[in-house]
Design a protein around this motif. Structure first.
Motif, PDB file in Angstrom:
ATOM      1  N   ASP A 180       2.084 -22.833  12.232  1.00 58.51           N
ATOM      2  CA  ASP A 180       2.480 -21.669  11.446  1.00 58.51           C
ATOM      3  C   ASP A 180       3.464 -22.096  10.372  1.00 58.51           C
ATOM      4  OD1 ASP A 180       4.791 -22.181  12.867  1.00 58.51           O
ATOM      5  OD2 ASP A 180       4.620 -20.431  14.174  1.00 58.51           O
ATOM      6  N   VAL A 181       4.046 -21.143   9.670  1.00 62.91           N
ATOM      7  CA  VAL A 181       4.870 -21.459   8.503  1.00 62.91           C
ATOM      8  C   VAL A 181       6.158 -22.189   8.864  1.00 62.91           C
ATOM      9  CG1 VAL A 181       3.961 -19.599   7.085  1.00 62.91           C
ATOM     10  CG2 VAL A 181       5.887 -19.136   8.610  1.00 62.91           C
ATOM     11  N   VAL A 182       6.587 -22.146  10.137  1.00 59.93           N
ATOM     12  CA  VAL A 182       7.829 -22.820  10.510  1.00 59.93           C
ATOM     13  C   VAL A 182       7.575 -24.227  11.056  1.00 59.93           C
ATOM     14  CG1 VAL A 182       8.969 -20.628  10.998  1.00 59.93           C
ATOM     15  CG2 VAL A 182       7.907 -21.896  12.862  1.00 59.93           C
ATOM     16  N   LYS A 183       6.325 -24.676  11.074  1.00 59.72           N
ATOM     17  CA  LYS A 183       6.022 -25.984  11.650  1.00 59.72           C
ATOM     18  C   LYS A 183       6.470 -27.126  10.752  1.00 59.72           C
ATOM     19  CE  LYS A 183       4.427 -28.756  14.739  1.00 59.72           C
ATOM     20  NZ  LYS A 183       5.222 -28.948  15.965  1.00 59.72           N
ATOM     21  N   GLY A 184       6.455 -26.941   9.434  1.00 62.95           N
ATOM     22  CA  GLY A 184       6.993 -27.963   8.539  1.00 62.95           C
ATOM     23  C   GLY A 184       6.045 -29.093   8.184  1.00 62.95           C
ATOM     24  N   LEU A 185       4.735 -28.913   8.327  1.00 60.65           N
ATOM     25  CA  LEU A 185       3.810 -30.009   8.030  1.00 60.65           C
ATOM     26  C   LEU A 185       3.701 -30.306   6.542  1.00 60.65           C
ATOM     27  CD1 LEU A 185       0.788 -29.746  10.499  1.00 60.65           C
ATOM     28  CD2 LEU A 185       2.758 -31.270  10.560  1.00 60.65           C
ATOM     29  N   ASP A 186       4.025 -29.333   5.677  1.00 61.65           N
ATOM     30  CA  ASP A 186       4.034 -29.630   4.241  1.00 61.65           C
ATOM     31  C   ASP A 186       4.966 -30.808   3.947  1.00 61.65           C
ATOM     32  OD1 ASP A 186       3.797 -26.529   4.696  1.00 61.65           O
ATOM     33  OD2 ASP A 186       2.777 -26.917   2.791  1.00 61.65           O
ATOM     34  N   MET A 187       6.138 -30.782   4.576  1.00 64.91           N
ATOM     35  CA  MET A 187       7.105 -31.858   4.387  1.00 64.91           C
ATOM     36  C   MET A 187       6.546 -33.186   4.893  1.00 64.91           C
ATOM     37  SD  MET A 187      10.800 -32.358   6.239  1.00 64.91           S
ATOM     38  CE  MET A 187       9.971 -32.639   7.795  1.00 64.91           C
ATOM     39  N   VAL A 188       5.838 -33.149   6.016  1.00 63.44           N
ATOM     40  CA  VAL A 188       5.258 -34.374   6.562  1.00 63.44           C
ATOM     41  C   VAL A 188       4.228 -34.954   5.600  1.00 63.44           C
ATOM     42  CG1 VAL A 188       3.914 -35.334   8.462  1.00 63.44           C
ATOM     43  CG2 VAL A 188       5.680 -33.631   8.930  1.00 63.44           C
ATOM     44  N   PHE A 189       3.360 -34.107   5.068  1.00 61.19           N
ATOM     45  CA  PHE A 189       2.344 -34.583   4.140  1.00 61.19           C
ATOM     46  C   PHE A 189       2.989 -35.213   2.897  1.00 61.19           C
ATOM     47  CE2 PHE A 189      -0.936 -31.213   5.661  1.00 61.19           C
ATOM     48  CZ  PHE A 189      -1.011 -31.869   6.874  1.00 61.19           C
ATOM     49  N   ASN A 190       4.031 -34.560   2.382  1.00 62.00           N
ATOM     50  CA  ASN A 190       4.710 -35.105   1.204  1.00 62.00           C
ATOM     51  C   ASN A 190       5.345 -36.455   1.517  1.00 62.00           C
ATOM     52  OD1 ASN A 190       3.982 -32.799  -0.175  1.00 62.00           O
ATOM     53  ND2 ASN A 190       5.939 -31.769   0.161  1.00 62.00           N
ATOM     54  N   THR A 217      -5.359 -28.206   6.164  1.00 61.42           N
ATOM     55  CA  THR A 217      -6.541 -29.067   6.100  1.00 61.42           C
ATOM     56  C   THR A 217      -6.919 -29.337   4.645  1.00 61.42           C
ATOM     57  OG1 THR A 217      -7.368 -28.202   8.211  1.00 61.42           O
ATOM     58  CG2 THR A 217      -8.963 -29.289   6.778  1.00 61.42           C
ATOM     59  N   VAL A 218      -6.913 -28.288   3.836  1.00 63.21           N
ATOM     60  CA  VAL A 218      -7.234 -28.431   2.408  1.00 63.21           C
ATOM     61  C   VAL A 218      -6.168 -29.271   1.700  1.00 63.21           C
ATOM     62  CG1 VAL A 218      -7.515 -27.167   0.240  1.00 63.21           C
ATOM     63  CG2 VAL A 218      -8.530 -26.280   2.350  1.00 63.21           C
ATOM     64  N   TYR A 219      -4.905 -29.039   2.023  1.00 62.86           N
ATOM     65  CA  TYR A 219      -3.809 -29.752   1.367  1.00 62.86           C
ATOM     66  C   TYR A 219      -3.861 -31.248   1.682  1.00 62.86           C
ATOM     67  CZ  TYR A 219       1.010 -30.562  -0.265  1.00 62.86           C
ATOM     68  OH  TYR A 219       2.124 -31.020  -0.938  1.00 62.86           O
ATOM     69  N   ALA A 220      -4.080 -31.596   2.945  1.00 62.59           N
ATOM     70  CA  ALA A 220      -4.163 -33.004   3.326  1.00 62.59           C
ATOM     71  C   ALA A 220      -5.337 -33.685   2.639  1.00 62.59           C
ATOM     72  CB  ALA A 220      -4.300 -33.129   4.845  1.00 62.59           C
ATOM     73  N   ARG A 221      -6.461 -32.993   2.541  1.00 61.91           N
ATOM     74  CA  ARG A 221      -7.630 -33.570   1.873  1.00 61.91           C
ATOM     75  C   ARG A 221      -7.343 -33.780   0.390  1.00 61.91           C
ATOM     76  NH1 ARG A 221     -11.245 -29.617   2.656  1.00 61.91           N
ATOM     77  NH2 ARG A 221     -11.558 -30.323   4.806  1.00 61.91           N
ATOM     78  N   ALA A 222      -6.661 -32.813  -0.244  1.00 62.93           N
ATOM     79  CA  ALA A 222      -6.349 -32.939  -1.671  1.00 62.93           C
ATOM     80  C   ALA A 222      -5.424 -34.119  -1.946  1.00 62.93           C
ATOM     81  CB  ALA A 222      -5.724 -31.637  -2.181  1.00 62.93           C
ATOM     82  N   LEU A 223      -4.531 -34.411  -0.994  1.00 59.06           N
ATOM     83  CA  LEU A 223      -3.606 -35.535  -1.160  1.00 59.06           C
ATOM     84  C   LEU A 223      -4.249 -36.864  -0.772  1.00 59.06           C
ATOM     85  CD1 LEU A 223      -0.332 -33.959   0.315  1.00 59.06           C
ATOM     86  CD2 LEU A 223      -0.852 -34.376  -2.096  1.00 59.06           C
TER      87      LEU A 223
END
Length: 330
Positions: A180-190, A217-223
């Motif tokens: 969910d939004v509090v998991k913080g995976l955006d930061m991990v991907f960056n 899933t879409v964000y990780a693929r785009a990166l």
């Protein structure tokens, strides 16, 4: 204890309450106690199926209702029902318009510290209070509303069967939980994109599901990152024991069971600075607590652990959790 356990949650979507019920009942079954999960209503996100062998019943209410008077809920139970575990989400949403089967002992499962205006007197309606973490246990204990004989600090259950198969140097990261939004995976991907630009390639395995999985899933693929989502893999202990590093970047956590699993199987941990996460790793040598939940801090922590790989110290097996859970059910 004689009889089965019914674990009640407010809904059946992937959230912390449903995750606790899924792993809690799976652990009880491993201890030889029949257990099942009963949600009150459907959820807003992906439905949680539960680990193999765990029965998750259809929600009592056919749909989520808003703006109506709270329904009175009468929970069915098997004839041999011995205990009902009520997640705090049910207490928060329905209060005492809830009736559980006569003769069954009850336990309130508290995951978050009550708000300052919380009426601790409502806890007296339960035969026991199960605190999912030490901050909750401390708050309830200091309220003097529950005798200490009825207040339990829940030991983290096993999350599968660890096969103790570490692969040092393989570049595998594992994260687990509600997506969910509090998991913080955006930061991990960056952070992983920065490390890749520095010639350090990591594979990331994400266990769990939730409303943000599609977007991530879409964000990780785009990166162009090597990220694999495994929503149906419930053997978290094995996956975590096979990782080089376990990461827990969440901004909020009432369980900390994922971090406790990493500490139990000896996998190094990089985690957010949360009280519920600090307690499981207080004796772990390879735990890095991020001063802030930023990509730059995560990059630094991963580089430090990657450059300082040592022989993994496997903790000695302990049956303390088994004995406490059995005492909780007595």
């Amino acid at each position: 204890m004689r009889g089965s356990v019914l674990w009640i949650t407010a809904d059946n979507s992937w959230n912390e309450a449903a995750l606790a019920a899924a792993f809690g009942t799976a652990w009880l079954r491993e201890l030889g106690v029949p257990a099942s999960v009963q949600p009150v209503r459907p959820g807003l996100g992906p439905a949680i199926a539960g680990p193999p062998g765990v029965s998750v019943a259809a929600p009592l209410l056919a749909e989520r209702r808003r703006g109506f008077r709270r329904p009175k809920l009468v929970f069915p139970g098997p004839s041999d029902l011995g205990r009902v575990v009520v997640d705090q989400s049910v207490q928060d949403a329905f209060g005492f318009d809830v009736t559980w089967p006569a003769g069954a002992a009850s336990a309130l499962f508290l995951r978050t510290v009550p708000e300052p205006d919380f009426d601790y007197g409502v806890l007296s309606a339960y035969d026991a209070v199960w605190a999912a973490n030490r901050p909750v246990w401390d708050a309830v204990r200091s309220s003097h509303a529950v005798p200490e004989s009825r207040l339990w600090l829940v030991p983290p259950p096993h999350l599968g069967t660890a096969r103790m198969n570490p692969r040092p140097g393989s570049g595998i990261l594992v994260a687990a939980g509600v997506l969910d939004v509090v998991k913080g995976l955006d930061m991990v991907f960056n952070a992983l994109t920065v490390l890749r630009d520095r010639g350090q390639i990591w594979q990331l395995l994400v266990l769990g599901d939730g409303p943000e999985r599609g977007r991530w899933t879409v964000y990780a693929r785009a990166l162009g990152l090597d990220v694999r989502f495994e929503p149906a893999d419930w053997d978290w202990d094995s996956a975590i024991s096979g990782a080089d590093i376990f990461i827990a970047p969440q901004f909020r956590d009432g369980l900390g069971w994922d971090v406790a699993a990493a500490a139990r199987v000896g996998t190094p941990v990089v985690m957010a600075d949360l009280p519920t996460l600090r307690d499981p790793v207080r004796h772990a040598a390879d735990a890095v607590i991020l001063p802030e939940t930023r990509a730059a801090d995560l990059v630094e922590a991963l580089e430090r652990l990657a450059g300082n790989r040592t022989a993994r110290q496997q903790p000695a097996p302990s049956d303390q959790a088994v004995s406490v859970w059995r005492e909780m059910l007595a």
